[in-house]
Design an enzyme around this catalytic site. Sequence first.
Site, PDB file in Angstrom:
ATOM      1  N   GLY A 142      12.774   4.783  -4.231  1.00 29.36           N
ATOM      2  CA  GLY A 142      13.046   4.814  -5.661  1.00 29.36           C
ATOM      3  C   GLY A 142      11.800   4.328  -6.356  1.00 29.36           C
ATOM      4  CD  GLU A 143       8.510   3.761  -9.528  1.00 27.94           C
ATOM      5  OE1 GLU A 143       8.778   4.958  -9.326  1.00 27.94           O
ATOM      6  OE2 GLU A 143       7.393   3.274  -9.277  1.00 27.94           O
ATOM      7  CB  SER A 144       8.648  -0.817  -5.261  1.00 27.73           C
ATOM      8  OG  SER A 144       7.431  -0.607  -5.922  1.00 27.73           O
ATOM      9  CB  CYS A 148       9.681   5.627  -0.052  1.00 26.81           C
ATOM     10  SG  CYS A 148       8.343   6.297  -1.044  1.00 26.81           S
ATOM     11  CB  ILE A 153       8.747  11.402  -2.985  1.00 25.50           C
ATOM     12  CG1 ILE A 153       9.487  12.551  -2.289  1.00 25.50           C
ATOM     13  CG2 ILE A 153       8.830  11.568  -4.505  1.00 25.50           C
ATOM     14  CD1 ILE A 153      10.993  12.543  -2.486  1.00 25.50           C
ATOM     15  NE  ARG A 154       6.251   9.103  -8.377  1.00 22.87           N
ATOM     16  CZ  ARG A 154       6.358   7.831  -8.752  1.00 22.87           C
ATOM     17  NH1 ARG A 154       5.282   7.101  -8.900  1.00 22.87           N
ATOM     18  NH2 ARG A 154       7.527   7.308  -8.989  1.00 22.87           N
ATOM     19  CG  HIS A 179      11.992   9.654   0.879  1.00 24.67           C
ATOM     20  ND1 HIS A 179      12.747   8.778   0.136  1.00 24.67           N
ATOM     21  CD2 HIS A 179      10.765   9.636   0.325  1.00 24.67           C
ATOM     22  CE1 HIS A 179      12.016   8.253  -0.817  1.00 24.67           C
ATOM     23  NE2 HIS A 179      10.806   8.763  -0.735  1.00 24.67           N
ATOM     24  CD  GLU A 199      15.855   8.738   2.162  1.00 18.33           C
ATOM     25  OE1 GLU A 199      15.273   8.568   3.245  1.00 18.33           O
ATOM     26  OE2 GLU A 199      15.313   8.514   1.062  1.00 18.33           O
TER      27      GLU A 199
END
Length: 213
Positions: A56-58, A88, A148-149, A188, A190
Amino acid sequence: MSLEIGVIAMQGAFREHCAMVERCGAHAVEIRQAPDPADARFAGLDRFDGLIIPGGESTVIGRLLVMCGLVDPIRGCGRAGMPVYGSCAGLIMLCSEIEGPDGMPLDQPRLGLLDARARRNAFGRQIDSFTAPLPIRHVGPDIEAVYIRAPLITRRGEGVEVLAEADLAGTVLPAAVRQGNILASAFHPELTEDTRFHRYFLSMCEDYAAGKP
Ligand code: GLN
């Protein structure tokens, strides 16, 4: 009895992790708040056989974990030997040090369960998302890695085993690592149909559950 895995459900790809855990035959429980010791149904995170911190966004996940009072409970479980897997942004949350794409240190909430330094958005903006086949130690020779990023590991302590590596413009850096009960991937699993990486994590959880009193 089937394994019970707590999935941190603050933000990001937690539903996909839950679905993957269930597909592997274990039970997934979404965690949104700190356990209430007064609530007999939810005696504490220590009831779980493993924890997953999704991508997600850490910065957002970190802030929400602090707000919900979950940093110390998760840290406690990890230090007590419970398997914890971060993908991630989850990898970033697990690390003891975090840096930006330029290598400069970043001060953001983290768990510090993994003796390693994560570089956020390591691949830069031009190639922020891509998929590549990846050999992963103990897991398989041909795992589809979705980045992803994604972060990469730029420093690791002695006890950190490298399971997979990615080539960053000629520099090869760890993309999946394990330090005892702590597992982290920059990609990822998942988001794919391949359950092998989660099965590897669940095998760690099985060993842990077998040793529980
Ligand atoms: N770039 C994100 C971060 O730094 C991680 C991206 C992801 O989890 N897919 O937190």
